[in-house]
Design a protein around this motif. Structure first.
Motif, PDB file in Angstrom:
ATOM      1  N   VAL A  85       0.839  -1.204   0.000  1.00 19.05           N
ATOM      2  CA  VAL A  85       0.000   0.000   0.000  1.00 19.05           C
ATOM      3  C   VAL A  85       0.872   1.252   0.000  1.00 19.05           C
ATOM      4  CG1 VAL A  85      -1.610   1.341   1.417  1.00 19.05           C
ATOM      5  CG2 VAL A  85      -2.022  -1.078   1.033  1.00 19.05           C
ATOM      6  N   PHE A  86       1.917   1.252   0.830  1.00 18.98           N
ATOM      7  CA  PHE A  86       2.790   2.427   0.896  1.00 18.98           C
ATOM      8  C   PHE A  86       3.534   2.651  -0.416  1.00 18.98           C
ATOM      9  CE2 PHE A  86       3.315   2.023   5.772  1.00 18.98           C
ATOM     10  CZ  PHE A  86       2.082   2.622   5.959  1.00 18.98           C
ATOM     11  N   THR A  87       4.043   1.605  -1.015  1.00 18.15           N
ATOM     12  CA  THR A  87       4.786   1.776  -2.268  1.00 18.15           C
ATOM     13  C   THR A  87       3.846   2.120  -3.418  1.00 18.15           C
ATOM     14  OG1 THR A  87       4.751  -0.612  -2.653  1.00 18.15           O
ATOM     15  CG2 THR A  87       6.715   0.307  -1.599  1.00 18.15           C
ATOM     16  N   LEU A  88       2.613   1.635  -3.378  1.00 19.00           N
ATOM     17  CA  LEU A  88       1.639   2.018  -4.399  1.00 19.00           C
ATOM     18  C   LEU A  88       1.308   3.505  -4.287  1.00 19.00           C
ATOM     19  CD1 LEU A  88      -0.238   1.124  -6.695  1.00 19.00           C
ATOM     20  CD2 LEU A  88      -1.962   0.646  -4.943  1.00 19.00           C
ATOM     21  N   ARG A  89       1.164   3.978  -3.053  1.00 19.58           N
ATOM     22  CA  ARG A  89       0.908   5.404  -2.838  1.00 19.58           C
ATOM     23  C   ARG A  89       2.088   6.244  -3.322  1.00 19.58           C
ATOM     24  NH1 ARG A  89      -0.034   7.070   3.077  1.00 19.58           N
ATOM     25  NH2 ARG A  89      -1.693   5.563   2.852  1.00 19.58           N
ATOM     26  N   ALA A  90       3.293   5.807  -3.038  1.00 20.16           N
ATOM     27  CA  ALA A  90       4.481   6.540  -3.489  1.00 20.16           C
ATOM     28  C   ALA A  90       4.581   6.547  -5.010  1.00 20.16           C
ATOM     29  CB  ALA A  90       5.735   5.921  -2.881  1.00 20.16           C
ATOM     30  N   ALA A  91       4.289   5.418  -5.632  1.00 23.10           N
ATOM     31  CA  ALA A  91       4.349   5.351  -7.098  1.00 23.10           C
ATOM     32  C   ALA A  91       3.297   6.244  -7.732  1.00 23.10           C
ATOM     33  CB  ALA A  91       4.158   3.906  -7.556  1.00 23.10           C
ATOM     34  N   THR A  92       2.109   6.294  -7.145  1.00 22.85           N
ATOM     35  CA  THR A  92       1.049   7.152  -7.671  1.00 22.85           C
ATOM     36  C   THR A  92       1.439   8.615  -7.566  1.00 22.85           C
ATOM     37  OG1 THR A  92      -0.593   5.519  -7.016  1.00 22.85           O
ATOM     38  CG2 THR A  92      -1.390   7.738  -7.445  1.00 22.85           C
ATOM     39  N   LEU A  93       1.990   9.013  -6.422  1.00 25.50           N
ATOM     40  CA  LEU A  93       2.419  10.403  -6.253  1.00 25.50           C
ATOM     41  C   LEU A  93       3.543  10.763  -7.212  1.00 25.50           C
ATOM     42  CD1 LEU A  93       2.349  10.731  -2.366  1.00 25.50           C
ATOM     43  CD2 LEU A  93       0.780  11.771  -4.006  1.00 25.50           C
ATOM     44  N   LEU A  94       4.502   9.861  -7.386  1.00 23.86           N
ATOM     45  CA  LEU A  94       5.603  10.134  -8.301  1.00 23.86           C
ATOM     46  C   LEU A  94       5.105  10.224  -9.739  1.00 23.86           C
ATOM     47  CD1 LEU A  94       8.698  10.458  -8.640  1.00 23.86           C
ATOM     48  CD2 LEU A  94       8.710   8.046  -9.211  1.00 23.86           C
ATOM     49  N   HIS A  95       4.236   9.313 -10.129  1.00 23.92           N
ATOM     50  CA  HIS A  95       3.715   9.323 -11.496  1.00 23.92           C
ATOM     51  C   HIS A  95       2.934  10.613 -11.763  1.00 23.92           C
ATOM     52  CE1 HIS A  95       0.905   8.350 -14.769  1.00 23.92           C
ATOM     53  NE2 HIS A  95       1.936   7.674 -15.251  1.00 23.92           N
ATOM     54  N   LEU A 119       9.697   9.160 -23.097  1.00 21.83           N
ATOM     55  CA  LEU A 119       8.936   7.969 -22.734  1.00 21.83           C
ATOM     56  C   LEU A 119       9.823   6.921 -22.060  1.00 21.83           C
ATOM     57  CD1 LEU A 119       6.107   6.782 -22.912  1.00 21.83           C
ATOM     58  CD2 LEU A 119       6.736   5.793 -25.101  1.00 21.83           C
ATOM     59  N   ASN A 120      11.038   6.749 -22.550  1.00 22.42           N
ATOM     60  CA  ASN A 120      11.970   5.785 -21.966  1.00 22.42           C
ATOM     61  C   ASN A 120      12.323   6.177 -20.533  1.00 22.42           C
ATOM     62  OD1 ASN A 120      13.749   3.652 -21.723  1.00 22.42           O
ATOM     63  ND2 ASN A 120      15.453   4.806 -22.605  1.00 22.42           N
ATOM     64  N   ARG A 121      12.632   7.443 -20.320  1.00 22.11           N
ATOM     65  CA  ARG A 121      12.987   7.909 -18.979  1.00 22.11           C
ATOM     66  C   ARG A 121      11.802   7.789 -18.029  1.00 22.11           C
ATOM     67  NH1 ARG A 121      17.419  10.222 -16.317  1.00 22.11           N
ATOM     68  NH2 ARG A 121      16.650  10.408 -14.207  1.00 22.11           N
ATOM     69  N   PHE A 122      10.630   8.158 -18.519  1.00 23.81           N
ATOM     70  CA  PHE A 122       9.408   8.089 -17.718  1.00 23.81           C
ATOM     71  C   PHE A 122       9.128   6.645 -17.302  1.00 23.81           C
ATOM     72  CE2 PHE A 122       4.896   8.754 -16.843  1.00 23.81           C
ATOM     73  CZ  PHE A 122       4.895  10.030 -16.313  1.00 23.81           C
ATOM     74  N   SER A 123       9.191   5.727 -18.247  1.00 22.61           N
ATOM     75  CA  SER A 123       8.883   4.334 -17.931  1.00 22.61           C
ATOM     76  C   SER A 123       9.952   3.697 -17.054  1.00 22.61           C
ATOM     77  CB  SER A 123       8.687   3.522 -19.210  1.00 22.61           C
ATOM     78  OG  SER A 123       9.872   3.492 -19.962  1.00 22.61           O
ATOM     79  N   LYS A 124      11.219   4.093 -17.220  1.00 22.42           N
ATOM     80  CA  LYS A 124      12.283   3.542 -16.385  1.00 22.42           C
ATOM     81  C   LYS A 124      12.117   3.994 -14.934  1.00 22.42           C
ATOM     82  CE  LYS A 124      17.190   3.084 -15.797  1.00 22.42           C
ATOM     83  NZ  LYS A 124      18.509   3.499 -16.147  1.00 22.42           N
ATOM     84  N   ASP A 125      11.795   5.263 -14.728  1.00 18.79           N
ATOM     85  CA  ASP A 125      11.600   5.761 -13.368  1.00 18.79           C
ATOM     86  C   ASP A 125      10.407   5.091 -12.693  1.00 18.79           C
ATOM     87  OD1 ASP A 125      13.771   7.393 -13.677  1.00 18.79           O
ATOM     88  OD2 ASP A 125      12.632   9.241 -13.955  1.00 18.79           O
ATOM     89  N   ILE A 128      11.369   1.541 -11.694  1.00 22.25           N
ATOM     90  CA  ILE A 128      12.200   1.510 -10.487  1.00 22.25           C
ATOM     91  C   ILE A 128      11.337   1.664  -9.246  1.00 22.25           C
ATOM     92  CG2 ILE A 128      13.948   2.804  -9.199  1.00 22.25           C
ATOM     93  CD1 ILE A 128      15.387   3.240 -11.873  1.00 22.25           C
ATOM     94  N   VAL A 129      10.414   2.615  -9.276  1.00 21.81           N
ATOM     95  CA  VAL A 129       9.554   2.843  -8.108  1.00 21.81           C
ATOM     96  C   VAL A 129       8.589   1.683  -7.896  1.00 21.81           C
ATOM     97  CG1 VAL A 129       7.732   4.331  -7.196  1.00 21.81           C
ATOM     98  CG2 VAL A 129       9.760   5.340  -8.190  1.00 21.81           C
ATOM     99  N   ASP A 130       8.066   1.108  -8.974  1.00 19.39           N
ATOM    100  CA  ASP A 130       7.090   0.025  -8.841  1.00 19.39           C
ATOM    101  C   ASP A 130       7.718  -1.319  -8.492  1.00 19.39           C
ATOM    102  OD1 ASP A 130       4.925   1.601  -9.339  1.00 19.39           O
ATOM    103  OD2 ASP A 130       4.730   1.039 -11.454  1.00 19.39           O
ATOM    104  N   ASN A 131       8.912  -1.606  -8.991  1.00 20.70           N
ATOM    105  CA  ASN A 131       9.478  -2.949  -8.836  1.00 20.70           C
ATOM    106  C   ASN A 131      10.722  -3.003  -7.962  1.00 20.70           C
ATOM    107  OD1 ASN A 131       7.525  -4.060 -10.555  1.00 20.70           O
ATOM    108  ND2 ASN A 131       8.691  -3.441 -12.344  1.00 20.70           N
ATOM    109  N   ASN A 136      13.705  -3.931  -2.726  1.00 24.19           N
ATOM    110  CA  ASN A 136      14.865  -3.595  -1.895  1.00 24.19           C
ATOM    111  C   ASN A 136      14.462  -3.242  -0.467  1.00 24.19           C
ATOM    112  OD1 ASN A 136      16.632  -4.043  -4.000  1.00 24.19           O
ATOM    113  ND2 ASN A 136      16.691  -1.900  -4.624  1.00 24.19           N
ATOM    114  N   VAL A 137      13.351  -2.532  -0.302  1.00 21.54           N
ATOM    115  CA  VAL A 137      12.877  -2.194   1.045  1.00 21.54           C
ATOM    116  C   VAL A 137      12.457  -3.452   1.781  1.00 21.54           C
ATOM    117  CG1 VAL A 137      11.033  -1.012   2.305  1.00 21.54           C
ATOM    118  CG2 VAL A 137      12.224   0.167   0.474  1.00 21.54           C
TER     119      VAL A 137
END
Length: 161
Positions: A85-95, A119-125, A128-131, A136-137
């Motif tokens: 839930v926390f990482t999904l929230r972080a990914a949503t905010l970053l996106h 598009l490449n930079r956007f999808s790579k970032d 990283i946040v999603d996977n 790692n955490v």
């Protein structure tokens, strides 16, 4: 942030995730505590001579060991769900933040930067946040509390009070 929030019946999962004990670290610590408890209980069970002959003693040891295993399962499940839930929230905010900044960029940015690079930079970032960051955490929590748990376990076994 006020620490003493009252939980009501209409509490949403997002509100519950902001409640202080509902942190993944708390549940990873609980998991490791139950793991250490199960190891100590198993050690006591194997050193008890009555456990092989008396069925009530054996059942007592088996019941407590099973409950500790169930509590381990529940605590790691809650920790994993909260971390998701926390990482999904972080990914949503970053996106959202990245999309707003890209959409509000001046036209000269789009003239000089190829769309494929954006598009490449956007999808790579986002990847990283999603996977990578959640994995790692999760590994950091698991490894850190595993080491602390074994240090506590060995200190209890080898240096009894």
């Amino acid at each position: 942030m006020e620490v003493s929030k009252e939980l009501s019946t209409s509490t949403t999962p997002a509100q519950l995730a902001s409640w202080p004990p509902a942190s993944p670290a708390f549940f990873y610590i609980c998991f490791q505590g139950f793991s250490v408890g199960a190891n100590i209980w198993l050690s006591a069970w194997t050193s008890d001579p009555l456990a092989t002959s008396d069925t009530s003693t054996r059942d007592k040891y088996l019941t407590v060991y099973g409950v500790l295993g169930l509590l381990q399962s529940l605590s790691i499940m809650v920790a994993t769900v909260l971390l998701s839930v926390f990482t999904l929230r972080a990914a949503t905010l970053l996106h959202s933040s990245m999309l707003m900044r890209i959409l509000r960029s001046p036209m000269s940015f789009f003239d000089t930067t190829p769309l494929g690079r954006i598009l490449n930079r956007f999808s790579k970032d986002i990847d990283i946040v999603d996977n990578q960051i959640p994995m790692n955490v999760r590994m950091m929590f698991s490894t850190r509390f595993l080491v602390h748990g074994y240090l506590i376990f060995f200190s209890i076994i080898f240096f009894p009070a």
